[in-house]
Write a protein that holds these residues in place. Structure first.
Motif, short mmCIF file in Angstrom:
data_model
loop_
_atom_site.label_atom_id
_atom_site.label_comp_id
_atom_site.label_asym_id
_atom_site.label_seq_id
_atom_site.Cartn_x
_atom_site.Cartn_y
_atom_site.Cartn_z
N ASN A 36 0.94 -0.92 0.61
CA ASN A 36 0.47 0.00 0.00
C ASN A 36 0.74 1.17 -0.35
O ASN A 36 0.86 2.61 0.87
CB ASN A 36 -1.01 0.16 1.23
CG ASN A 36 -2.05 -1.31 1.12
OD1 ASN A 36 -2.13 -1.99 0.05
ND2 ASN A 36 -2.08 -1.53 2.19
N PRO A 55 0.38 5.39 4.78
CA PRO A 55 -0.88 5.51 4.39
C PRO A 55 -1.28 6.19 5.23
O PRO A 55 -1.61 5.43 6.18
CB PRO A 55 -1.01 3.57 4.08
CG PRO A 55 -1.01 2.99 3.70
CD PRO A 55 0.64 3.43 4.73
N ASP A 56 -2.39 6.99 5.56
CA ASP A 56 -3.21 7.19 6.42
C ASP A 56 -4.63 6.17 6.33
O ASP A 56 -4.58 5.60 4.95
CB ASP A 56 -3.37 8.67 6.16
CG ASP A 56 -4.18 9.21 5.20
OD1 ASP A 56 -4.47 8.58 4.28
OD2 ASP A 56 -4.48 10.18 4.98
N ALA A 58 -7.24 7.05 4.67
CA ALA A 58 -7.68 6.96 2.82
C ALA A 58 -6.88 7.19 2.55
O ALA A 58 -7.45 6.47 0.70
CB ALA A 58 -8.65 8.34 2.82
N GLY A 59 -6.14 5.77 2.85
CA GLY A 59 -4.98 5.30 1.72
C GLY A 59 -3.31 6.69 1.23
O GLY A 59 -2.74 6.39 0.07
N ARG A 60 -3.68 7.32 1.75
CA ARG A 60 -2.73 9.09 1.37
C ARG A 60 -1.78 8.50 1.94
O ARG A 60 -1.48 8.12 3.71
CB ARG A 60 -3.38 9.81 1.80
CG ARG A 60 -4.81 10.41 0.50
CD ARG A 60 -5.10 12.18 1.22
NE ARG A 60 -5.57 11.97 2.46
CZ ARG A 60 -6.84 11.50 3.17
NH1 ARG A 60 -7.74 11.94 1.98
NH2 ARG A 60 -7.30 12.09 4.52
N LEU A 61 0.11 8.76 1.01
CA LEU A 61 0.86 8.54 2.04
C LEU A 61 1.59 9.61 2.23
O LEU A 61 1.40 11.39 1.88
CB LEU A 61 1.38 7.88 0.80
CG LEU A 61 1.12 6.64 0.48
CD1 LEU A 61 2.67 5.92 -0.89
CD2 LEU A 61 1.65 5.51 1.89
N ALA A 62 2.16 9.70 3.40
CA ALA A 62 3.30 10.72 3.61
C ALA A 62 4.17 10.21 4.57
O ALA A 62 4.00 9.16 5.35
CB ALA A 62 2.65 11.75 5.22
N SER A 287 -5.51 11.60 10.70
CA SER A 287 -5.37 11.08 9.65
C SER A 287 -4.94 10.02 9.91
O SER A 287 -5.34 8.98 9.25
CB SER A 287 -3.87 11.52 9.07
OG SER A 287 -2.11 10.60 10.86
N ARG A 289 -3.49 7.42 11.20
CA ARG A 289 -2.31 6.73 11.51
C ARG A 289 -1.40 6.05 12.89
O ARG A 289 -1.89 7.13 13.59
CB ARG A 289 -0.48 7.27 11.05
CG ARG A 289 -1.03 8.18 9.36
CD ARG A 289 0.36 8.93 8.85
NE ARG A 289 0.29 8.31 6.85
CZ ARG A 289 -0.42 9.93 7.48
NH1 ARG A 289 -0.43 10.98 7.15
NH2 ARG A 289 -0.44 10.32 5.43
#
Length: 364
Positions: A36, A55-56, A58-62, A287, A289
């Motif tokens: 992911n 990923p958070d 929502a699947g957004r990476l940071a 987020s 996470r």
């Protein structure tokens, strides 16, 4: 190497040049990839974690760890960002200890005390890649040999550190060290985490933290333990239930005030264990996470980023300011060589120092 549904290959391990030391020594970067979009980048300078993309909900990476964009940044200012610290992580009072009735004086680099291996600890050394691969999981092993007398420590110590993607979004660190003379060793990783993403403007005061510890070590203003562990009951150090990091920073508690926040060793339940167990949990409510730290070490130093002072600019042009990130450093207790009542940091020839820590990321 993984084959995607489109037939393209996705390399799980990437090795490249990160920069060169002034003497021409090449410093490499290795990227380990999980599921992911989870990706870890480490560099051979200081065996440091340079980035971790998570990923958070929502699947957004940071990227969730502080670091520098290039080698010049790491060389210019010593901040232990993601670094492997040793030969002895944390502080030794007066930079002095005795071993088998022989006294050893270490260079002092934190006032009158020795901190994180001295003037040029493991975080300032080029490590060698001794193994790398994708099977059974993406991994790299880094090695460093600290010679007898380096930074005042006795014995030649050979250390191997393996970074491995041990689950889809889990990173494991395994240290193994051997010596040819009795010595002391206490190794850890010094990553600064912000689960909201270090590119963002917010800090970590709203992160929720849990630590599996009933006691902690009160310290002097210089960070040296004052005595035996104290109970966390009815203090700002009670993280047995989840609590925002910043909720009690302004409490009228001397231990919080003398270090401008948290910079204390928490004595984990059960002490040193054969296998890792859950020591701490951090969650960013925004987020979603979550980071769980699992370790076999007896203690964990919780540092709330008190002395990030705005003098260093890291990745993404972000200035590192107070409380922008936090550290959870699994280790033996600070000043253990001078405290026979603390868990021992001694290692003898024929024995292997073993430290295993897992960083388990998820999202709620």
């Amino acid at each position: 190497m993984k084959v995607t549904q489109s037939g393209q290959t996705h390399t799980k391990v990437v090795r490249e040049i990160f920069g060169h030391l002034p003497d021409g020594t090449a410093i490499e970067a290795v990227r380990l990839r999980g599921d992911n979009g989870f990706e870890v980048c480490l560099i051979t300078y200081g065996a440091a974690l340079q980035s971790i993309f998570v990923p958070d909900r929502a699947g957004r990476l940071a990227d969730v760890v502080l670091g520098r964009d290039d080698l010049a940044g790491y060389l210019a200012v010593r901040r232990f960002l993601g670094a492997t610290v040793g030969r002895y992580a944390n502080r030794i009072a007066g930079g002095m200890f005795e071993l088998d009735r022989e006294r050893f004086q270490l260079p002092t680099n934190d006032g009158v005390n020795a901190l994180h291996g001295g003037l040029s600890g493991f975080d300032r050394k080029p490590w060698s890649i001794t193994a790398i691969g994708e099977n059974p999981a993406p991994f790299v092993t880094l090695s460093y040999v600290s010679v007898d007398g380096e930074e005042g420590y006795p014995g030649t110590l050979k250390t191997d550190l393996t970074y491995r993607i041990s689950g889809g979004t889990e990173l494991s660190l395994e240290f193994a060290a051997m010596t040819d003379k009795p010595t002391i060793v206490n190794l850890t990783n010094h990553s600064f985490f912000n689960l909201a993403g270090v590119e963002n403007d917010g800090g970590v005061l709203d992160h929720h933290l849990t630590i599996a510890a009933d006691t902690y070590l009160p310290i002097s203003a210089a960070g040296i333990p004052l005595g035996a562990p104290d109970k966390v009951d009815a203090t700002p150090f009670d993280f047995r239930r989840s609590c925002p990091v910043g909720a009690r920073l302004r409490d009228a508690n001397e231990q919080v005030q003398i270090r401008q926040g948290y910079d204390h060793n928490f004595c984990l339940r059960g002490g040193a264990t054969a296998e890792p167990r859950c020591a701490a949990r951090v969650e960013d409510p925004k987020s979603g996470r979550v980071l769980e730290l699992w370790t076999n070490q007896p203690g964990a130093q919780f540092y709330s980023g008190n002395f990030l002072d705005g003098t260093v600019t890291g990745k993404y042009g972000r200035v590192h300011r107070q409380y922008d990130a936090l550290c959870l450093e699994p280790q033996v207790y600070p000043d253990t060589p001078n405290r026979p009542d603390f868990p021992s940091a001694r290692i003898d020839p024929g024995r292997t120092y073993r430290h295993v820590s897992l960083y388990r990321f998820s999202a709620n």
